[in-house]
Design a protein around this motif. Structure first.
Motif, mmCIF file in Angstrom:
data_model
loop_
_atom_site.group_PDB
_atom_site.id
_atom_site.type_symbol
_atom_site.label_atom_id
_atom_site.label_comp_id
_atom_site.label_asym_id
_atom_site.label_seq_id
_atom_site.Cartn_x
_atom_site.Cartn_y
_atom_site.Cartn_z
ATOM 1 N N SER A 28 0.849 -1.196 0.000
ATOM 2 C CA SER A 28 0.000 0.000 0.000
ATOM 3 C C SER A 28 0.880 1.240 0.000
ATOM 4 C CB SER A 28 -0.904 -0.017 1.238
ATOM 5 O OG SER A 28 -1.650 1.176 1.316
ATOM 6 N N ARG A 29 0.467 2.229 -0.829
ATOM 7 C CA ARG A 29 1.216 3.485 -0.924
ATOM 8 C C ARG A 29 0.269 4.630 -0.602
ATOM 9 N NH1 ARG A 29 4.827 2.564 -6.450
ATOM 10 N NH2 ARG A 29 5.924 0.682 -5.715
ATOM 11 N N ASP A 30 0.261 5.038 0.622
ATOM 12 C CA ASP A 30 -0.603 6.127 1.108
ATOM 13 C C ASP A 30 0.286 7.202 1.726
ATOM 14 O OD1 ASP A 30 -2.700 4.315 0.506
ATOM 15 O OD2 ASP A 30 -2.524 3.439 2.514
ATOM 16 N N TYR A 31 0.134 8.420 1.215
ATOM 17 C CA TYR A 31 0.951 9.476 1.789
ATOM 18 C C TYR A 31 0.321 10.838 1.473
ATOM 19 C CZ TYR A 31 2.816 10.083 -2.967
ATOM 20 O OH TYR A 31 2.942 10.286 -4.312
ATOM 21 N N TYR A 32 0.779 11.834 2.248
ATOM 22 C CA TYR A 32 0.387 13.234 2.050
ATOM 23 C C TYR A 32 1.665 14.031 1.839
ATOM 24 C CZ TYR A 32 -0.578 18.034 3.374
ATOM 25 O OH TYR A 32 -0.647 19.401 3.397
ATOM 26 N N MET A 33 1.642 14.949 0.868
ATOM 27 C CA MET A 33 2.825 15.759 0.577
ATOM 28 C C MET A 33 2.387 17.186 0.301
ATOM 29 S SD MET A 33 5.752 15.200 -2.349
ATOM 30 C CE MET A 33 4.562 15.375 -3.671
ATOM 31 N N ARG A 34 3.131 18.129 0.864
ATOM 32 C CA ARG A 34 2.904 19.552 0.597
ATOM 33 C C ARG A 34 4.205 20.129 0.067
ATOM 34 N NH1 ARG A 34 -0.604 23.633 2.077
ATOM 35 N NH2 ARG A 34 0.299 25.702 2.361
ATOM 36 N N GLY A 40 10.889 30.143 -11.130
ATOM 37 C CA GLY A 40 11.688 29.517 -12.164
ATOM 38 C C GLY A 40 11.256 28.085 -12.491
ATOM 39 N N PHE A 41 10.283 27.538 -11.773
ATOM 40 C CA PHE A 41 9.859 26.152 -11.982
ATOM 41 C C PHE A 41 8.775 26.116 -13.059
ATOM 42 C CE2 PHE A 41 8.216 21.987 -10.954
ATOM 43 C CZ PHE A 41 9.369 21.312 -10.621
ATOM 44 N N LEU A 42 9.149 26.460 -14.296
ATOM 45 C CA LEU A 42 8.213 26.507 -15.419
ATOM 46 C C LEU A 42 8.188 25.169 -16.122
ATOM 47 C CD1 LEU A 42 9.162 30.043 -16.828
ATOM 48 C CD2 LEU A 42 7.238 29.440 -15.324
ATOM 49 N N PRO A 43 7.093 24.819 -16.812
ATOM 50 C CA PRO A 43 5.876 25.626 -17.041
ATOM 51 C C PRO A 43 4.808 25.442 -15.978
ATOM 52 C CG PRO A 43 5.766 23.637 -18.335
ATOM 53 C CD PRO A 43 7.061 23.558 -17.594
ATOM 54 N N VAL A 44 5.157 24.847 -14.795
ATOM 55 C CA VAL A 44 4.150 24.648 -13.752
ATOM 56 C C VAL A 44 3.937 25.966 -13.026
ATOM 57 C CG1 VAL A 44 3.566 23.317 -11.714
ATOM 58 C CG2 VAL A 44 4.915 22.262 -13.536
ATOM 59 N N PRO A 45 2.716 26.332 -12.753
ATOM 60 C CA PRO A 45 2.445 27.586 -12.034
ATOM 61 C C PRO A 45 3.084 27.574 -10.658
ATOM 62 C CG PRO A 45 0.439 26.750 -13.054
ATOM 63 C CD PRO A 45 1.461 25.677 -13.188
ATOM 64 N N THR A 46 3.488 28.753 -10.230
ATOM 65 C CA THR A 46 4.108 28.874 -8.909
ATOM 66 C C THR A 46 3.044 28.775 -7.834
ATOM 67 O OG1 THR A 46 3.915 31.272 -8.978
ATOM 68 C CG2 THR A 46 5.936 30.303 -9.854
ATOM 69 N N GLY A 47 3.498 28.479 -6.590
ATOM 70 C CA GLY A 47 2.570 28.398 -5.466
ATOM 71 C C GLY A 47 2.862 27.170 -4.612
ATOM 72 N N THR A 48 1.961 26.988 -3.659
ATOM 73 C CA THR A 48 2.063 25.853 -2.728
ATOM 74 C C THR A 48 0.914 24.892 -2.996
ATOM 75 O OG1 THR A 48 3.066 27.304 -1.073
ATOM 76 C CG2 THR A 48 2.211 25.195 -0.306
ATOM 77 N N TYR A 49 1.226 23.606 -3.001
ATOM 78 C CA TYR A 49 0.236 22.583 -3.380
ATOM 79 C C TYR A 49 0.223 21.456 -2.344
ATOM 80 C CZ TYR A 49 0.624 24.954 -7.864
ATOM 81 O OH TYR A 49 0.662 25.909 -8.854
ATOM 82 N N ASN A 50 -0.948 20.849 -2.187
ATOM 83 C CA ASN A 50 -1.131 19.653 -1.368
ATOM 84 C C ASN A 50 -1.345 18.458 -2.282
ATOM 85 O OD1 ASN A 50 -1.022 21.110 1.059
ATOM 86 N ND2 ASN A 50 -3.198 21.639 0.894
ATOM 87 N N SER A 51 -0.825 17.300 -1.856
ATOM 88 C CA SER A 51 -1.023 16.067 -2.624
ATOM 89 C C SER A 51 -1.438 14.960 -1.665
ATOM 90 C CB SER A 51 0.264 15.664 -3.352
ATOM 91 O OG SER A 51 0.610 16.629 -4.324
ATOM 92 N N TRP A 52 -2.623 14.375 -1.958
ATOM 93 C CA TRP A 52 -3.134 13.247 -1.182
ATOM 94 C C TRP A 52 -3.157 12.028 -2.104
ATOM 95 C CZ3 TRP A 52 -4.376 13.897 3.976
ATOM 96 C CH2 TRP A 52 -4.483 15.222 4.428
ATOM 97 N N VAL A 53 -2.492 10.953 -1.657
ATOM 98 C CA VAL A 53 -2.376 9.762 -2.495
ATOM 99 C C VAL A 53 -2.771 8.528 -1.669
ATOM 100 C CG1 VAL A 53 -0.860 8.302 -3.873
ATOM 101 C CG2 VAL A 53 -0.564 10.796 -3.899
ATOM 102 N N VAL A 54 -3.684 7.725 -2.248
ATOM 103 C CA VAL A 54 -4.063 6.428 -1.659
ATOM 104 C C VAL A 54 -4.058 5.414 -2.789
ATOM 105 C CG1 VAL A 54 -5.863 5.093 -0.520
ATOM 106 C CG2 VAL A 54 -5.439 7.447 0.172
ATOM 107 N N GLY A 55 -3.305 4.299 -2.625
ATOM 108 C CA GLY A 55 -3.279 3.320 -3.706
ATOM 109 C C GLY A 55 -2.483 2.078 -3.357
ATOM 110 N N LEU A 56 -2.367 1.206 -4.354
ATOM 111 C CA LEU A 56 -1.633 -0.041 -4.222
ATOM 112 C C LEU A 56 -0.518 -0.077 -5.260
ATOM 113 C CD1 LEU A 56 -4.561 -2.604 -3.802
ATOM 114 C CD2 LEU A 56 -3.133 -1.622 -1.992
ATOM 115 N N GLY A 57 0.593 -0.691 -4.874
ATOM 116 C CA GLY A 57 1.700 -0.857 -5.802
ATOM 117 C C GLY A 57 2.167 -2.301 -5.813
ATOM 118 N N THR A 58 2.696 -2.747 -6.911
ATOM 119 C CA THR A 58 3.182 -4.116 -7.026
ATOM 120 C C THR A 58 4.501 -4.136 -7.784
ATOM 121 O OG1 THR A 58 2.646 -6.340 -7.830
ATOM 122 C CG2 THR A 58 1.877 -4.496 -9.160
#
Length: 399
Positions: A28-34, A40-58
């Motif tokens: 299981s791969r469950d994690y939270y990342m901010r 300079g991190f183009l072409p992704v827009p600047t700012g702060t982001y949250n990432s919620w991930v729930v899943g399975l890996g093999t």
């Protein structure tokens, strides 16, 4: 014994560890990342982001060239070798218990003989004392009678100490306290089994020590198979499926579903001779295991041949020693040999001492024969009848 048992358990679980690599591993791969991104991190827009991930890996190693299978075969062979060493330890302990048991019975036979001798010696001492009081014997005769009585008493005490020591050793081998251990054994009887003149070589194959080194050779051969497979490409597949969102309330929505699959190919191109050196080392280990196997087999054959020779010589010695000792004619000869009472008493005492030595040697020879039969049972891996693998102490005792 317990340590050897847990060693078998350890090797068995290690084999399960290697075997698990044959199947896909799911986690299981469950994690939270901010995280935040600068201008300079183009072409992704600047700012702060949250990432919620729930899943399975093999992850699955396809093992197309048999590397993992070879390692599994090796570990299984090592488990079998470890178990055979455990059986060899048990067989050795059973044989030691049986040998100590027959030594204890030998001591019982000597105690019976010496007890009867001591009774006769006391009667003789009293008789000489009466003769001395009537002036028919000398103080030298009384001193000689007391010496014979003291010799019988000291020999009896010595054999009793040996018997107690043998019982204590048996208690230790049985894992019992000597104070709480009680062993009742009868004197030896001449009821040994008949040994066949020819033993099939298959009997040696069941010896645990030979089986253990044979399994070590098999394991070393499997390791060479794994070394050969290491020269070929390794293919593995990694997959993921789950939900990913920047807000936790949107995590389980259909639009948050994400998946991915990633085949990987690993080809060893340049290892600076590492794989070749590893294979050469394992080839040497295989040759070493083979030589140990040969040495163990030859040692087993030599051990059996030596024991058979010892038993044959002791049987001939028994037939020689088993002839009745002409003790009564000897006593008659001593009575007629001299008219001097002191000389005649001395000759009779020497004849009695020789008779006691003869009977004790006869008992010791019988005890040695019993113990040699126990050693033969052990050297054949369980006796000369192929009806059980590893005999218990009771089977060794009931020869």
């Amino acid at each position: 014994i317990t340590a050897a048992f847990y060693n078998v358990e350890e090797m068995r679980e290690r084999a399960f560890v290697e075997e698990s690599d044959l199947y896909p591993h799911i986690n299981s791969r469950d994690y939270y990342m901010r995280d935040g991104r600068s201008d300079g991190f183009l072409p992704v827009p600047t700012g702060t982001y949250n990432s919620w991930v729930v899943g399975l890996g093999t992850t699955w190693d396809l093992d197309l060239f048999g590397r993992i299978q070879s390692m599994v075969i090796k570990e299984r062979a090592l488990v079998q070798a470890s178990y055979n060493l455990y059986c060899n330890l048990m067989l050795s302990i059973h044989a030691r218990i049986a040998s100590e048991y027959f030594f204890a019975r030998q001591c019982e036979s000597e105690i019976k003989l010496l007890s009867d001798t001591l009774k006769v010696r006391k009667i003789q001492t009293e008789f000489v004392q009466k003769r001395l009081s009537l002036k028919f014997a000398s103080k030298l005769d009384l001193s000689r009678a007391k010496v014979l009585e003291y010799e019988a008493a000291s020999q009896l005490d010595y054999v009793k100490r040996q018997l107690d020591a043998a019982k204590n050793r048996i208690a230790l081998l049985c894992g019992r306290s000597a104070t709480d251990f009680e062993l009742k054994c009868a004197p030896l009887t001449d009821s040994l089994p008949n040994i066949p003149k020819v033993f099939p070589s298959q009997l040696l194959e069941r010896r645990p020590d030979i089986a253990a080194v044979e399994r070590n050779v098999y394991a070393a051969n499997a390791q060479l198979g794994a070394d050969t497979a290491a020269f070929f490409p390794t293919i593995s597949i990694t997959g993921d499926v789950g939900f990913k969102a920047n807000r936790i309330e949107n995590l389980l929505e259909a639009g948050s579903l994400a998946w991915g699959i990633s085949p990987q190919l690993y080809i060893p191109i340049f290892q600076a001779g590492k794989l070749c050196a590893q294979k050469d080392a394992d080839i040497a280990a295989h040759k070493e295991a083979t030589e140990k196997y040969k040495s163990t087999v030859l040692g087993a054959i030599e051990e059996v041949e030596t024991l058979l020779s010892d038993i044959s010589h002791m049987n001939r010695e028994t037939r020689t020693e088993g002839r009745p000792l002409p003790i009564r004619p000897m006593f008659r000869c001593t009575r007629k040999s001299s008219t001097n009472l002191a000389i005649r008493t001395t000759l009779q005492s020497d004849a009695q001492r020789q008779y006691l030595t003869y009977k004790r040697e006869e008992i010791r020879l019988l005890g040695a024969r019993y113990r040699s039969y126990v050693s033969l049972v052990m050297s054949l891996g369980g006796g000369w009848e192929n009806k059980y693998e590893n005999p218990s102490a009771l089977e060794l005792v009931n020869l």
